[in-house]
Structures are given as C-alpha cells and as structure tokens.
Motif scaffolding. Structure first.
Motif, PDB file in Angstrom:
ATOM      1  N   LYS A  60      -2.037  10.889  -5.158  1.00  0.00           N
ATOM      2  CA  LYS A  60      -3.390  11.437  -5.296  1.00  0.00           C
ATOM      3  C   LYS A  60      -4.459  10.358  -5.381  1.00  0.00           C
ATOM      4  O   LYS A  60      -5.638  10.627  -5.143  1.00  0.00           O
ATOM      5  N   GLN A  61      -4.060   9.149  -5.715  1.00  0.00           N
ATOM      6  CA  GLN A  61      -5.026   8.069  -5.897  1.00  0.00           C
ATOM      7  C   GLN A  61      -5.218   7.205  -4.652  1.00  0.00           C
ATOM      8  O   GLN A  61      -5.953   6.221  -4.702  1.00  0.00           O
ATOM      9  N   HIS A  62      -4.579   7.566  -3.549  1.00  0.00           N
ATOM     10  CA  HIS A  62      -4.641   6.713  -2.360  1.00  0.00           C
ATOM     11  C   HIS A  62      -4.814   7.562  -1.104  1.00  0.00           C
ATOM     12  O   HIS A  62      -4.425   8.728  -1.065  1.00  0.00           O
ATOM     13  N   ASP A  63      -5.394   6.952  -0.078  1.00  0.00           N
ATOM     14  CA  ASP A  63      -5.658   7.643   1.194  1.00  0.00           C
ATOM     15  C   ASP A  63      -4.475   7.440   2.127  1.00  0.00           C
ATOM     16  O   ASP A  63      -4.232   6.326   2.606  1.00  0.00           O
ATOM     17  N   TRP A  64      -3.745   8.510   2.405  1.00  0.00           N
ATOM     18  CA  TRP A  64      -2.543   8.391   3.239  1.00  0.00           C
ATOM     19  C   TRP A  64      -2.873   7.970   4.662  1.00  0.00           C
ATOM     20  O   TRP A  64      -2.035   7.390   5.360  1.00  0.00           O
ATOM     21  N   ASP A 103       2.323   1.734  -3.503  1.00  0.00           N
ATOM     22  CA  ASP A 103       1.296   2.283  -4.402  1.00  0.00           C
ATOM     23  C   ASP A 103       1.086   3.767  -4.131  1.00  0.00           C
ATOM     24  O   ASP A 103       0.951   4.569  -5.068  1.00  0.00           O
ATOM     25  N   TYR A 104       1.063   4.130  -2.867  1.00  0.00           N
ATOM     26  CA  TYR A 104       0.835   5.525  -2.494  1.00  0.00           C
ATOM     27  C   TYR A 104       1.966   6.416  -2.994  1.00  0.00           C
ATOM     28  O   TYR A 104       1.727   7.498  -3.554  1.00  0.00           O
ATOM     29  N   HIS A 122       8.004  12.921  -5.106  1.00  0.00           N
ATOM     30  CA  HIS A 122       6.768  13.241  -4.396  1.00  0.00           C
ATOM     31  C   HIS A 122       6.936  13.597  -2.920  1.00  0.00           C
ATOM     32  O   HIS A 122       6.045  14.198  -2.317  1.00  0.00           O
ATOM     33  N   ASP A 171       0.833  -1.212   0.000  1.00  0.00           N
ATOM     34  CA  ASP A 171       0.000   0.000   0.000  1.00  0.00           C
ATOM     35  C   ASP A 171       0.866   1.260   0.000  1.00  0.00           C
ATOM     36  O   ASP A 171       0.547   2.246  -0.664  1.00  0.00           O
ATOM     37  N   GLN A 195       3.989   5.946  -5.445  1.00  0.00           N
ATOM     38  CA  GLN A 195       3.985   6.047  -6.902  1.00  0.00           C
ATOM     39  C   GLN A 195       2.933   7.035  -7.403  1.00  0.00           C
ATOM     40  O   GLN A 195       3.141   7.740  -8.383  1.00  0.00           O
ATOM     41  N   ASP A 196       1.791   7.102  -6.697  1.00  0.00           N
ATOM     42  CA  ASP A 196       0.693   7.977  -7.147  1.00  0.00           C
ATOM     43  C   ASP A 196      -0.110   8.443  -5.937  1.00  0.00           C
ATOM     44  O   ASP A 196      -1.189   7.933  -5.657  1.00  0.00           O
TER      45      ASP A 196
END
Length: 344
Positions: free
Chosen positions: A158-162, A152-153, A190, A149, A155-156
């Motif tokens: 904006k698409q995941h909930d920190w 994935d975060y 990032h 997780d 890498q992108d």
C-alpha cells in the motif's frame, strides 16, 4: 584442432561455463549430463518441438569481464538425441569468427554475427528475466537495481506504486524466495491481493524457480477455493497450477492434479500440464487419466500434445508401454488408432 562438441570448445577455450534449459521452463543442466547428451549416450531430457533450447553462459577464467551468453536452439532427432551436424555447423561459425585462436574472447560484433545463424533464438522476456536472476544468484552477483524497490513493495504494497516496478526486480525476488524466509512470508501474505499485473508477472516467474512450501501451499489451496465457485475461472486455475511447476513433485500437487482431471479439465489446465508440469505425469495413473481426458474432451489437441509428451524421455516408455493396454478408455483407443493410422 578437431572440436566436435560445445563442451570441448568451451573447455579448450579456457572458459568456465554454465548451462540452462529454457524450453518448457528454466532448468539448470549439469556439465556431466550435458557431456552425456553431446556423446549421444542419452536423449535430451526436456525437448520442446523437437529442439533443445539452451542458454550457454561462459566467461574467461580469471577475467573481470561480464559473462557472455548464447541462446541456442538445437534440433533433435526422433529419439531425442542431438543433431550433431547442427552442433558442428554452429561450432564452424564460432571458429570462423575467432580464427585459429579459440582462447580469444568474442567481441560484441562477433556475438551479433553469431546471432545470425539458424541455431540461435531470443527468449521471451519472462524467461530472460528468470534466467538472469538465476544466473546472477549462482554466480554470487548482486541483483538488479530494481530488486530493492520490489522487496519494499512486497513488504508493504500500500505504500508503494506498483507501476514503477521492473520485471527484472520481480524475477530477482522470486529467485531468492527459497533462501529468504522473510521475503517468502511477506509474498505469501500479500501475493493474491496484489494488482493483477503484478500477480501475473510474479506467478509467471514462480514457474521457473523452486518455491518455499509456504507459497506453493498457498497457491494450491487457492485452486481449491476457485473450484468451489459456481463458475471457476479456468485460466486462473491453470495459472496457479503452473506457478508451482518449478518446485519438485509432491503429493499435494499430484492430488490436486488428480482432482482437476476428474472434473472435465479445461483446455488451459491440459495445456499447462503438458507444457510445465509433465514431471507429475510420470505417475502412470495420472498419465493415463490425462491422456483419456485429452482424447475425450480435447480431441483437437490430442495429436500435438501426444507428440510432445511422447518426446519427453521420462514419459516416453510409460506412454509406449500402454499403447496396447486393454483397460484404456474407448476414447483414448480411438484417438490412438486415428493418430497412428494417419501417421502411416
């Protein structure tokens, strides 16, 4: 059977083991170095508050069980050598739990009883996460369930909930940056735009691991950007500097420290240098400048930080060799005079 050292105990018990220092920051300690320390042939290299803060991980050879870990806080004498009485006290407690069979495995209950001795401690959560990440990597164990997780975060973002990220996953990622170019490139791109709680956690983890140059250079350049502000955030500067501490000393960082020391360095920066970046102070010019700035601008910290720095074997001869240096600033001479007058 007379056993006087931890190495002897672990070897006689037929275990494999690894050692890490958890004092100022996470650092591996080789078997050979530890054996020399136990034999009082050399001082402990990274003392903190006159103690060695050790993580001792061991497992039975050919066993499928998870490794056991002790977190030991062992007192050091004024020379930085092991207090052998404390070590023997802990070993006696071990033998009491194991009986005469030193090759037996400790049960969870026995582990808990050992934790009641005065020579154990509980690491902070960030150091504990860093330790498990580094250990798992060294033993070729899979990362925690939080790792994917976090990848994935990063890498992108904006698409995941920190807010769903786990600290152990952040630690696992940081420990793998040196060997994963794609991850390090993504984090470099990032990191400084992430929500502050995620930044804080990642930068704290960075302190304990060697970083790829793409990240350490980004952190050092961000310090320069912060210094250009009308009112630089000193806590932020110290945080960014500390985040590079797990990487080897380099010219770029020493130049950055030299710059900071010419700008009436803040208390957070001075504390960070003593706590995390003492290895850069082995440069004698930086060391003297640091002590002079400490004496002139942060006199209330001088005695405590001087005592900590002079206890570090890599710094001790440099400091003692300059006590009577006529070129020292008057502020530093006065601080030293007050320190030693009070110690008499």
């Amino acid at each position: 059977m007379q056993i006087n050292t931890l190495s002897e105990f672990l070897t006689q018990a037929g275990t494999e083991f690894r050692l890490y220092d958890l004092g100022r920051r996470l650092q591996p300690l080789s078997h050979d170095d530890f054996a020399a320390i136990e034999a009082n042939q050399r001082p402990y290299p990274w003392p903190l508050q006159r103690h060695a803060w050790l993580a001792v991980c061991y497992w039975q050879q050919h066993s499928q069980t998870q490794p056991y870990v002790w977190f030991l806080k062992l007192p050091l004498d004024e020379r930085g050598l092991f207090n052998n009485g404390a070590v023997k006290h802990f070993l006696a407690a071990l033998v009491e739990q194991l009986g005469q069979d030193i090759s037996g495995e400790l049960t969870d209950e026995q582990q808990q009883r050992l934790a009641q001795t005065p020579f154990t401690f509980q690491p902070s959560q960030d150091k504990l996460a860093a330790f498990h990440a580094r250990l798992g990597l060294a033993l070729n164990l899979p990362p925690s369930v939080f790792f994917n997780d976090v990848c994935d975060y990063v890498q992108d973002p904006k698409q995941h909930d920190w807010q769903q990220l786990g600290l152990q996953g952040l630690a696992d990622l940081t420990a793998r940056l040196q060997q994963d170019r794609a991850l390090s490139q993504a984090l470099a791109a990032h990191l400084l735009g992430l929500p502050q709680p995620v930044q804080d956690a990642l930068l704290s983890q960075c302190e304990h691991h060697p970083l790829p140059s793409v990240i350490s250079e980004r952190l050092l350049s961000t310090i320069s950007t912060e210094l250009e502000r009308q009112q630089p955030n000193q806590e932020r500067i110290a945080q960014l500097l500390r985040a590079t501490a797990g990487s080897p000393t380099c010219t770029a960082r020493q130049q950055k420290i030299a710059t900071l020391l010419t700008l009436t360095p803040s208390q957070p920066v001075m504390l960070s240098l003593a706590a995390r970046l003492w290895q850069d102070l082995t440069d004698e010019t930086l060391l003297i400048t640091y002590l002079e700035q400490l004496a002139e601008h942060h006199g209330e910290l001088f005695n405590g930080l001087f005592a900590e720095l002079v206890s570090i074997p890599a710094l001790r001869p440099l400091i003692l060799g300059n006590l009577h240096n006529s070129a020292l600033s008057s502020s530093l001479k006065n601080a030293l005079g007050t320190l030693f007058t009070g110690a008499v």
